[in-house]
Scaffold this active site. Structure first.
Site, mmCIF file in Angstrom:
data_model
loop_
_atom_site.group_PDB
_atom_site.id
_atom_site.type_symbol
_atom_site.label_atom_id
_atom_site.label_comp_id
_atom_site.label_asym_id
_atom_site.label_seq_id
_atom_site.Cartn_x
_atom_site.Cartn_y
_atom_site.Cartn_z
ATOM 1 N N SER A 133 98.296 45.654 -61.453
ATOM 2 C CA SER A 133 99.401 45.876 -62.579
ATOM 3 C C SER A 133 100.317 44.856 -62.195
ATOM 4 C CB SER A 133 100.158 47.017 -62.252
ATOM 5 O OG SER A 133 101.183 47.445 -62.886
ATOM 6 N N TYR A 147 103.712 44.608 -73.027
ATOM 7 C CA TYR A 147 103.138 44.393 -71.466
ATOM 8 C C TYR A 147 103.467 45.521 -70.772
ATOM 9 C CZ TYR A 147 102.036 42.258 -66.999
ATOM 10 O OH TYR A 147 101.638 42.000 -65.825
ATOM 11 N N LYS A 151 101.356 48.324 -68.658
ATOM 12 C CA LYS A 151 101.360 48.346 -67.123
ATOM 13 C C LYS A 151 101.774 49.975 -66.769
ATOM 14 C CE LYS A 151 99.414 44.519 -66.488
ATOM 15 N NZ LYS A 151 97.960 44.627 -65.751
#
Length: 274
Positions: A133, A147, A151
């Site tokens: 991650s 993003y 994650k």
């Protein structure tokens, strides 16, 4: 010595992890979209390196490659889910296709690799899953909303299924690196900039990165070695924050969230049935 299955091994942390493992005598099943990118490692390490073409957005291909890896290599000790990238733009600026690609790669790709590997790990009665991650799986930065979407989602998934597989002797560790020179810029995809966001935090972050004033102090060698060393820790650490920026930013985010939650304690308790 262990056998590792790693996605996204052409560049960045995945490439360095592959190199370091081979140097230390481990066996690596390296997967990537363009296998020729690591021909130099194949020439150097021979049978220690097993290579397969893999696009993690193709679930059928994932299932085929994972099956072939276990069939040909036998026991695989570690599944390292490293493939991914960052869509760098304000939320309004991204194209629909870019959003889907970010989700398909970072969330569904990771989940499907894990699902494909779990039956084999269960059958062999052991295994460790390393889900790469970032600090951005626990904190946020403007201009990285999609993003962070991926994650935070994959961390929630891993946090949950780690509890499901712990009794099966399968450990799960979420790796949360800070910024590293090897992949920070090259792993970002951008979208056309909208002038409306110039005077917002999104614009501030863009300018900081463009002027190289965004601090990047992650030591790739030390980070990768820390990931390898985590395999010796039992039970598996659920999270592994690597880099001063990762520690500081994640901690600040967690403290702020806890303080906000505590301020709502009376309201939360008052909303229960008597």
């Amino acid at each position: 010595m262990k056998t590792w299955f790693i996605t996204g091994t052409s560049t960045g942390l995945g490439r360095v992890l592959t190199e370091k493992l081979l140097e230390q005598g481990h066996r690596v099943a390296a997967t990537l979209r363009k296998p020729e990118a690591i021909n130099d490692l194949k020439d150097k390490y021979g049978d220690k390196l097993w290579i397969a073409k893999l696009d993690v957005t193709d679930t059928a291909e994932i299932n085929t490659v994972v099956k072939r890896a276990f069939d040909e290599l036998g026991t695989i000790d570690v599944i390292a889910n490293n493939a991914g990238y960052a869509l760098f733009c304000a939320a309004e600026e991204a194209a629909d296709e870019q959003i889907r690609q970010q989700i398909d790669t970072n969330i569904l790709g990771s989940v499907m690799v894990i699902r494909a590997a779990l039956p084999y790990l269960r059958a062999q009665g052991s295994g460790r899953i390393l889900q790469f991650s970032s600090a951005g799986g626990q904190t946020t930065y403007p201009n990285f909303s999609y993003y962070h979407l991926t994650k935070w989602a994959v961390e929630g998934f891993c946090d949950t299924f780690a509890k499901e597989v712990a009794p099966l002797n399968i450990g799960v560790t979420i790796v949360e690196p800070g910024a590293h020179q090897t992949s920070f810029g090259s792993a970002m995809t951008t979208a056309p900039v909208m002038e409306a966001y110039d005077a917002t935090p999104a614009g501030d972050v863009r300018r900081a990165i463009a002027s190289n004033s965004f601090p990047i102090r992650g030591d790739v060698d030390k980070t990768v070695q820390a990931v390898i060393d985590s395999l010796e820790v039992s039970p598996a650490p659920l999270r592994l924050a690597l880099g001063g920026d990762a520690y500081r930013d994640v901690r600040a985010s967690l403290v702020a969230r806890l303080e906000s939650l505590d301020q709502q304690k009376d309201l939360a308790l008052a909303s229960e049935l008597p």
